[in-house]
Design an enzyme around this catalytic site. Structure first.
Site, PDB file in Angstrom:
ATOM      1  N   ARG B  97       0.831  -1.217   0.000  1.00 53.51           N
ATOM      2  CA  ARG B  97       0.000   0.000   0.000  1.00 53.51           C
ATOM      3  C   ARG B  97       0.862   1.262   0.000  1.00 53.51           C
ATOM      4  O   ARG B  97       0.588   2.220  -0.728  1.00 53.51           O
ATOM      5  CB  ARG B  97      -0.954  -0.042   1.208  1.00 53.51           C
ATOM      6  CG  ARG B  97      -1.829   1.167   1.448  1.00 53.51           C
ATOM      7  CD  ARG B  97      -2.661   1.683   0.273  1.00 53.51           C
ATOM      8  NE  ARG B  97      -3.229   0.679  -0.568  1.00 53.51           N
ATOM      9  CZ  ARG B  97      -3.305   0.800  -1.899  1.00 53.51           C
ATOM     10  NH1 ARG B  97      -2.871   1.890  -2.526  1.00 53.51           N
ATOM     11  NH2 ARG B  97      -3.816  -0.169  -2.623  1.00 53.51           N
ATOM     12  N   LYS B 134       1.868  24.923  -2.247  1.00 54.81           N
ATOM     13  CA  LYS B 134       0.613  24.327  -1.756  1.00 54.81           C
ATOM     14  C   LYS B 134       0.602  22.825  -2.071  1.00 54.81           C
ATOM     15  O   LYS B 134       0.021  22.381  -3.062  1.00 54.81           O
ATOM     16  CB  LYS B 134      -0.590  25.015  -2.396  1.00 54.81           C
ATOM     17  CG  LYS B 134      -0.773  26.445  -1.909  1.00 54.81           C
ATOM     18  CD  LYS B 134      -2.043  27.086  -2.473  1.00 54.81           C
ATOM     19  CE  LYS B 134      -2.050  28.578  -2.153  1.00 54.81           C
ATOM     20  NZ  LYS B 134      -3.128  29.316  -2.846  1.00 54.81           N
ATOM     21  N   LYS B 166       5.788  38.218  -0.373  1.00 52.94           N
ATOM     22  CA  LYS B 166       4.357  37.994  -0.598  1.00 52.94           C
ATOM     23  C   LYS B 166       3.524  39.152  -0.049  1.00 52.94           C
ATOM     24  O   LYS B 166       4.046  40.043   0.636  1.00 52.94           O
ATOM     25  CB  LYS B 166       3.937  36.705   0.099  1.00 52.94           C
ATOM     26  CG  LYS B 166       4.755  35.464  -0.286  1.00 52.94           C
ATOM     27  CD  LYS B 166       4.111  34.644  -1.386  1.00 52.94           C
ATOM     28  CE  LYS B 166       2.809  34.046  -0.912  1.00 52.94           C
ATOM     29  NZ  LYS B 166       2.157  33.295  -2.013  1.00 52.94           N
ATOM     30  N   GLU B 196       5.485  39.729  -5.159  1.00 51.18           N
ATOM     31  CA  GLU B 196       4.090  39.570  -5.549  1.00 51.18           C
ATOM     32  C   GLU B 196       3.449  40.948  -5.653  1.00 51.18           C
ATOM     33  O   GLU B 196       3.543  41.730  -4.707  1.00 51.18           O
ATOM     34  CB  GLU B 196       3.416  38.750  -4.427  1.00 51.18           C
ATOM     35  CG  GLU B 196       2.010  38.309  -4.705  1.00 51.18           C
ATOM     36  CD  GLU B 196       1.487  37.416  -3.574  1.00 51.18           C
ATOM     37  OE1 GLU B 196       2.141  36.401  -3.230  1.00 51.18           O
ATOM     38  OE2 GLU B 196       0.437  37.741  -3.014  1.00 51.18           O
ATOM     39  N   ASP B 217      -0.299  38.606  -9.083  1.00 53.11           N
ATOM     40  CA  ASP B 217      -1.138  37.749  -8.254  1.00 53.11           C
ATOM     41  C   ASP B 217      -2.623  38.023  -8.463  1.00 53.11           C
ATOM     42  O   ASP B 217      -3.095  39.145  -8.260  1.00 53.11           O
ATOM     43  CB  ASP B 217      -0.781  37.981  -6.785  1.00 53.11           C
ATOM     44  CG  ASP B 217      -1.512  36.996  -5.888  1.00 53.11           C
ATOM     45  OD1 ASP B 217      -1.562  35.804  -6.253  1.00 53.11           O
ATOM     46  OD2 ASP B 217      -2.046  37.420  -4.844  1.00 53.11           O
TER      47      ASP B 217
END
Lengths: 293, 293, 293, 293, 293, 293
Positions: B97, B134, B166, B196, B217
């Site tokens: 698995r 992410k 950011k 950004e 962005d």
């Protein structure tokens, strides 16, 4: 599935450590050392929230103050603030992505799980919805916990908590019957025995050999109904649990749930879950006046 | 992104250890100690295969013999055998698995990445397709490696390998310009600076302050075209890299790629990847005649 | 290069654990359980202090109270008290050596780094001083952080944050040009490309093939000036960064810095750093009146 | 100080892992997967070699073939080849720096240790040269092992292997005598007791209280001779071991060694060791003809 | 309870590492580097052998050759040779104590377990003998595995594999009935529910509330017989499993086993096991003629 | 043998983690999230208590409040409350078994150790009682600490803190004399040298070769007396320490202690210790009124 915070903390910090590497170079250059900030974690779309407990443990272990505004398992609309965090700005910005990745993945899993369950409950069925061990590798705890938060059944937590005789075990041993009997003879009294069958014919063999649960693997809904009928004829229906697994999707889950099985299990809620869109927004920030260090 | 096998092995064995817990109780009861088996790993659906290298390292660390039948990055049809494994049956069934979870997730990511890239290449565009951070929490290495295998750009591998200023950094500091200038003054010569921007107006400020890469962005394709035009007017187009990010999906990726940006980045290829369906089938099995132990 | 305390703490506790072994047998026998003490960490010689942040994190993780009297990067004279610590005497005496080893090594590195930089700044040059990856094995984080504290450039933090094509890579591939071109074709947009050249002739090849940074390896100052002249002739000077490396020492660093390179890098600031002499002195001690436990 | 390879391997792989991060991006792009290479590790300057055993264990754990051409403790001239390595090119180039850092640091320590010992032996003295626990933080094993390889005495390996009552212990307890007596009463029969004295007057107290070893801390050579005389007068010289420590350097070590002490210990051989210059050179390289995988 | 060797190896090497510390100083001084030796592990008293598999994995991970002469679970007389080991002398002597500690403890547990089971089988009873979670702290795996090897039932492997509602859970919730019902409503289908009852009266409540297993805690044999009679009267005997626990010893175990319970469990087989006397004897030794390295 | 809490905590949490697995499923289902409880740890039989310090560190690391009512080493009667704990009910019930296992094992060891020492002290003998390295595998720290708490001597803490030349070392080298001389020549001044002799004849050889301690292995009390006489004749008695080891039990320990040896060592106090019966009882419990989170 309760883990003391300190044990969970270690798992969560390992995730953060991988993301940080040798250090957050941007934050170190942009944000002065003693700045503090208040932020909110916001749901950008509606869903069932999971991972709040994990998030809190991670953040508090870093010395941040956290107030959870929703509980795990709560259903929220888009724009809902889930959590307030305050403390050292550098720490908050360094943990931001790991934090959001945890909540996003877990909430995505909880959301799809809940949706499937509600579909079944609306049809006034009591069939349980279970996940499998097809999770993101290494994320067994988080993924199973998210299924549980969504209302689903976790199935086995790993390879030590129930006997599950699969197709490959049977192929080595020779037959469903032989496999179940071998296990029944030596198994700990503390464990249930489940066996995967791929033919309607094997259902009775499995029950007679002593299985507690029969996994009907890759059966069509019709084949399952046939198996149920056979068990009823033998007055064995209700004496064992029936799990339908393989080929079940959001689309056909109701058909399977209607056959009389106790459990439907499907891997897509963990292996192919869509992350819920979650973000972190600053609500207040200030440079510290502390000097010295 | 080359890791010596021994370093990778450690990451992979940790995944296995979580899944095994105190031991595989089913296999211990069903399979005798000295049985050996030959199996094949089979793609149940077509896709781009990734994780073959990782799978081989994991299996060989357990003392199994492995022959990879396809290479990472190869596109296969359904039913294709990917890998032959032979050795101790108990070991094979205990790792099954975890093994499949690794290949399934990585191949799922490689498949969607390749698909998006091909869409763009068919339109004769050279725009790169990049992932973000992410990912599934803790799976930065596997997820980024899978994107790479699919032909995508890994973007930052963690927080230490490029400066990426950011929105939240900017909010603390006050302005794009100030943030970039602060960084430019102190940054290591070895690192690029990306920033950004959320407003067309900030693009020029960012470039003038010394950014190497501008992340546009949550811009619409039209806004990006406007930004490109401004840069062209100032003879700055081509002097910095442009990355479009936020709101990009398989559906609209071509529109974004056509705007003149160098890179389009999107999180769904890692955060919401559908696992490729892969299974393990026994081709030969026999009990060992070895006695004693 | 910001690490959340909790992540740093783990690295630091591992150092302490090695030094403690199965326990501090002297302290256990000599010091009674509930004694508390106040101590100061004192610089025995002048220098630039580094490691204060790390020291504080380590000590606080052990439940001690800490007040830093100087900040990282501060230059101090001999006899300066750097830090006050108070708390459980046994804990303080058990951590004493690990604590001092951290501050001594890091301050030694920061001190020599600062000295070299000041030499260059006095000559009104802006050349950066960088370290290399020649550190004490396993001490990449501490050594690089100390260089940064001294005002130096960290160069690569490990093998994943910039492309650096070295002599051995080139020997395998065949030529500087081929190596740079191969990389340029496939590299992530997020990374700079540096290449090591050993011949003046290769400088132009490297630039034309697309390198962002040229490392002039083991060049004499005269050879570097020749390389700079060639680049100027081609109007390429200033388009790429130039790093002089190899054979640079405290003695000849100014000659190298004056050639027009952007960066001089040298390994002796980390690989052969002289530890700064630091000690820990008790200022107050008392047995606790607490009874029982 | 023998560690089974597998235990050492783990320490060494952790050093490598820090240096690799998420992967060697340069090697991945420049070197094809199945290339193999032969290299030699070369001493660029003369010295006493240490770390060969550690290097071999690290390299073999990565699947490389290693032939050591010199043994630990051997003295070599510049240009001497120390070791031949062959195997996967990517692996060799990824481990190169960690490998060299280990051998360089350890050989640097062994070289200075040997030099000091030879100075003393030439004067026909038997005084032992010992290191202290002032090592690079976390490198207790490697640094002590290198001292041993150079012919020095390791002193305590950590805090659990001998009683060493230091100035700060005495300050808490009140007097040398009281501290030694307290220890003598409760100490395990398996451990020696050493005590640090800072005044000539305390030497006799320490011996009478039951110390096995007296550390004469920061004594001048003259003060030590005075202490020796006192012990001789009391017919106690030779009944305890004497260690001179503090302020001893390569320059004055002979003066100290001549006083009649059994051991001179100094921290600079570990805390401020100059790394020996070692490099890795390719002698043969070829792309593999293996296909598939 | 099958663990792939590599996973077990890690647990076992951690035990060795603790025992080795910074290195085996005796072996390093006494035994020359290239000596090889053949040894035998000998049982000094008769008993049931366990830990052979673990021993083999540990030794082979250190590069030693091992031949097991008996299998786990085999009963041997005093003087029986259990295992031949050959290889590097230093490694063998460094691992000797850890090796013997593993086999001694596990064989001690297996021996007492087997003895109790045989007592019961001689009385022609089928009652299972189970251990509890009262093990040496941190030795859950080894202790449970040893019970299994002796023929006993492992009971829960840790806190995640069965529901076991204990007295303290019930005290918080209020009643056996309420506790069982709460669990029954939410429990995963994969898990059995056991509940501890301390009063005969609660047995029926527990069964009716849905428990699968009743633990009769600290009941006398007479009380158990009373409980069995009640269940028989209600035609419930045989529908649930009965476990007698608390106060059971080697002396009274037969009385308990005769009451009609399915399982008797006792902690002394793991928590107070007497180690079996095992030793390691050299049969052949020689210095290696290998030179250089 | 003092370990800073944070270092001990890590060892203790690893024990807990093994016992918890993927989570305490019973507690999660039965106990609501915000319930708090007060409990007492109670001795169910009389004995010497050990492990209180370890227990407190473990519990406090989990966020529980702890008050120790007895100190390590205190002798208590049955029914004595040892410790009050208050805090989160789920956490308390999840840690209960690990907590009790630690205190039970350590107290069992301390109790038997104390009993043997008192037997010897009543006979007005000063002979020390030491344990060996025959402990539960991996529990060197806990087992040795418990012996110390009981008043015993810890002997070697692991393989690095004293030289102990055993029978197998001597067999490889050839003779007691040769082994001791080899060691004496190269050993660190910080370490004692002990050698195991199996023949009365070897005692003098060992002393003359330079041993500090002689282990009389598997000697009868009479043989030891003979050895003592020989040493007295040579005026060597009192110049070395004598340890009797092998075959010593609670029954014959006095005979051995009376022979004039300094130390008697025996493995059964650690390898075959009977755990002290300890339990945890709830004294107060309540559901929290806290809502939300």
């Amino acid at each position: 599935m309760f883990l003391p915070s300190k044990i969970l903390e270690k798992k969560l910090l390992r995730m953060l450590a991988e993301d940080i590497g040798q250090g957050d170079v941007t934050t170190a250059l942009v944000i002065p050392p003693n700045s503090t900030t208040e932020v909110e974690v916001i749901a950008k779309e509606s869903g069932v929230i999971a991972g709040m407990e994990e998030a809190k443990i991670l953040l508090e272990s870093l010395g941040l103050e956290v107030e959870n505004l929703v509980s795990d398992g709560e259903e929220v609309k888009a724009k809902k603030a889930l959590m307030k965090i305050s403390g050292d700005t550098r720490t908050i910005l360094s943990v931001e992505r790991t934090l959001l990745n945890i909540i996003s993945r877990m909430s995505g899993i909880a959301t799809i799980t809940r949706k499937l369950i509600e579909k079944i409950r609306k049809a006034e069925l009591k069939t349980k919805v279970a996940c499998t061990r097809k999770v993101a590798p290494g994320l067994l705890y988080l993924d199973k916990k998210a299924v549980l938060t969504g209302g689903g059944d976790t199935h086995r937590l790993h390879l030590d908590d129930m006997i599950l005789i699969k197709d490959n075990h049977i192929m080595v041993v020779g037959s469903v019957e032989k496999a179940v009997k071998t296990v029944r003879k030596n198994v700990s009294f503390s464990k249930k025995i489940e066996v995967e069958v791929t033919e309607v014919e094997d259902v009775l063999n499995a029950v007679n050999a002593g299985a507690d649960i029969i996994m009907l693997d890759n059966f069509s809904a019709e084949q399952i109904e046939k198996a149920v009928k056979i068990l009823k004829n033998e007055h064995l229906y209700g004496k064992v649990l029936l799990e339908a697994s393989g080929g079940i999707t959001a689309e056909n889950i109701l058909a399977y749930a209607s056959t009389g099985v106790d459990v439907v299990s499907l891997s897509e809620i963990t292996a192919s879950a869509k992350a819920l869109d979650i973000s972190l927004e600053i609500t207040k920030t200030k440079a510290s006046k502390k000097t010295g260090n």
